[in-house]
Design a protein around this motif. Structure first.
Motif, PDB file in Angstrom:
ATOM      1  N   GLU A  94      30.284  61.816   9.725  1.00  0.00           N
ATOM      2  CA  GLU A  94      29.739  61.214  10.945  1.00  0.00           C
ATOM      3  C   GLU A  94      29.305  62.265  11.970  1.00  0.00           C
ATOM      4  OE1 GLU A  94      28.901  58.240  11.376  1.00  0.00           O
ATOM      5  OE2 GLU A  94      30.214  56.876  10.295  1.00  0.00           O
ATOM      6  N   SER A  95      29.499  63.537  11.680  1.00  0.00           N
ATOM      7  CA  SER A  95      29.193  64.607  12.641  1.00  0.00           C
ATOM      8  C   SER A  95      27.792  64.521  13.225  1.00  0.00           C
ATOM      9  CB  SER A  95      29.409  65.978  12.000  1.00  0.00           C
ATOM     10  OG  SER A  95      30.754  66.161  11.680  1.00  0.00           O
ATOM     11  N   PRO A  96      26.754  64.334  12.431  1.00  0.00           N
ATOM     12  CA  PRO A  96      25.404  64.266  13.024  1.00  0.00           C
ATOM     13  C   PRO A  96      25.248  63.131  14.038  1.00  0.00           C
ATOM     14  CG  PRO A  96      25.253  64.570  10.657  1.00  0.00           C
ATOM     15  CD  PRO A  96      26.698  64.273  10.968  1.00  0.00           C
ATOM     16  N   ARG A  97      25.958  62.033  13.844  1.00  0.00           N
ATOM     17  CA  ARG A  97      25.841  60.888  14.742  1.00  0.00           C
ATOM     18  C   ARG A  97      26.640  61.071  16.028  1.00  0.00           C
ATOM     19  NH1 ARG A  97      27.351  55.701  11.773  1.00  0.00           N
ATOM     20  NH2 ARG A  97      26.211  54.718  13.463  1.00  0.00           N
ATOM     21  N   LEU A  98      27.538  62.065  16.042  1.00  0.00           N
ATOM     22  CA  LEU A  98      28.368  62.311  17.217  1.00  0.00           C
ATOM     23  C   LEU A  98      27.864  63.480  18.057  1.00  0.00           C
ATOM     24  CD1 LEU A  98      31.873  61.915  15.554  1.00  0.00           C
ATOM     25  CD2 LEU A  98      30.652  60.238  16.971  1.00  0.00           C
ATOM     26  N   ALA A  99      26.960  64.258  17.515  1.00  0.00           N
ATOM     27  CA  ALA A  99      26.556  65.527  18.136  1.00  0.00           C
ATOM     28  C   ALA A  99      25.758  65.367  19.424  1.00  0.00           C
ATOM     29  CB  ALA A  99      25.763  66.358  17.132  1.00  0.00           C
ATOM     30  N   HIS A 100      25.401  64.157  19.818  1.00  0.00           N
ATOM     31  CA  HIS A 100      24.702  63.966  21.087  1.00  0.00           C
ATOM     32  C   HIS A 100      25.646  64.138  22.281  1.00  0.00           C
ATOM     33  CE1 HIS A 100      26.488  60.041  20.338  1.00  0.00           C
ATOM     34  NE2 HIS A 100      26.335  59.788  21.632  1.00  0.00           N
ATOM     35  N   LYS A 101      26.933  64.235  22.007  1.00  0.00           N
ATOM     36  CA  LYS A 101      27.963  64.471  23.011  1.00  0.00           C
ATOM     37  C   LYS A 101      28.627  65.816  22.704  1.00  0.00           C
ATOM     38  CE  LYS A 101      28.695  60.561  25.366  1.00  0.00           C
ATOM     39  NZ  LYS A 101      28.781  60.518  26.803  1.00  0.00           N
ATOM     40  N   PRO A 102      29.275  66.440  23.684  1.00  0.00           N
ATOM     41  CA  PRO A 102      30.073  67.627  23.358  1.00  0.00           C
ATOM     42  C   PRO A 102      31.198  67.229  22.392  1.00  0.00           C
ATOM     43  CG  PRO A 102      29.748  67.449  25.730  1.00  0.00           C
ATOM     44  CD  PRO A 102      29.246  66.170  25.120  1.00  0.00           C
ATOM     45  N   VAL A 103      31.341  68.006  21.324  1.00  0.00           N
ATOM     46  CA  VAL A 103      32.354  67.719  20.314  1.00  0.00           C
ATOM     47  C   VAL A 103      33.321  68.889  20.227  1.00  0.00           C
ATOM     48  CG1 VAL A 103      32.800  67.231  17.867  1.00  0.00           C
ATOM     49  CG2 VAL A 103      30.779  66.261  18.987  1.00  0.00           C
ATOM     50  N   SER A 104      34.597  68.573  20.334  1.00  0.00           N
ATOM     51  CA  SER A 104      35.692  69.516  20.175  1.00  0.00           C
ATOM     52  C   SER A 104      36.315  69.256  18.803  1.00  0.00           C
ATOM     53  CB  SER A 104      36.703  69.260  21.295  1.00  0.00           C
ATOM     54  OG  SER A 104      37.927  69.864  21.021  1.00  0.00           O
ATOM     55  N   PHE A 105      36.551  70.327  18.032  1.00  0.00           N
ATOM     56  CA  PHE A 105      37.018  70.154  16.653  1.00  0.00           C
ATOM     57  C   PHE A 105      38.170  71.110  16.374  1.00  0.00           C
ATOM     58  CE2 PHE A 105      36.972  70.344  12.067  1.00  0.00           C
ATOM     59  CZ  PHE A 105      36.527  69.098  11.660  1.00  0.00           C
ATOM     60  N   ASP A 106      39.278  70.576  15.879  1.00  0.00           N
ATOM     61  CA  ASP A 106      40.442  71.381  15.507  1.00  0.00           C
ATOM     62  C   ASP A 106      40.410  71.607  13.996  1.00  0.00           C
ATOM     63  OD1 ASP A 106      42.901  72.515  14.971  1.00  0.00           O
ATOM     64  OD2 ASP A 106      44.052  71.029  16.089  1.00  0.00           O
ATOM     65  N   PHE A 107      40.182  72.862  13.615  1.00  0.00           N
ATOM     66  CA  PHE A 107      40.116  73.207  12.191  1.00  0.00           C
ATOM     67  C   PHE A 107      41.494  73.397  11.564  1.00  0.00           C
ATOM     68  CE2 PHE A 107      35.786  74.124  13.358  1.00  0.00           C
ATOM     69  CZ  PHE A 107      35.073  73.791  12.218  1.00  0.00           C
TER      70      PHE A 107
END
Length: 142
Positions: A94-107
């Protein structure tokens, strides 16, 4: 604060949802599925650092089912300033659909940090967090 996602229908999922509600976190958008909730086994080392020693990845509902965001989900998300997710959410698709907002990701830990995985996820992120206490200060393998 809001949490969403997919949870199992077992006692562990009931406990997680109960704790979220007790902390005043809105969990009304959490979807539940038949099967085990995600679980991590964590210990603390001599230095006080948390060490993940096991998980039920592969049998938990989020490994078996992929949460598909609906337009209603996306409209709701748009009411927030930031999206936070992680390697354990299984939402990479779903990453491409969420990228219109700032996204924080914990690897989290390096076990899943392959070049292919980083290339799949990183283009859509604003902030990335990596835990690497077991890594040396030398050159990265990625």
């Amino acid at each position: 604060m809001l949490t969403s996602g997919l949870r199992g229908d077992d006692a562990a999922a009931d406990h997680v949802l109960s704790c979220l509600r007790a902390e005043g976190i809105d969990a009304s958008r959490v979807r539940r599925a038949y099967g085990p909730n995600g679980e991590a086994v964590v210990t603390v080392n001599e230095e006080g650092d948390r060490i993940f020693v096991g998980t039920n990845r592969g049998v938990r509902v989020t490994s078996l089912l992929k949460l598909q965001l609906t337009q209603d989900d996306l409209d709701y998300i748009n009411g927030y300033d930031l999206i936070h997710t992680s390697v354990n959410s299984d939402l990479e698709h779903e990453s491409p659909r969420l990228a219109h907002k700032p996204v924080s990701f914990d690897f989290s830990t390096p076990k899943r940090w392959t070049q292919a995985y980083l290339e799949q996820v990183c283009p859509y992120l604003t902030y990335a967090f990596f835990s690497g206490s077991e890594l040396s200060a030398g050159k990265s393998t990625i």
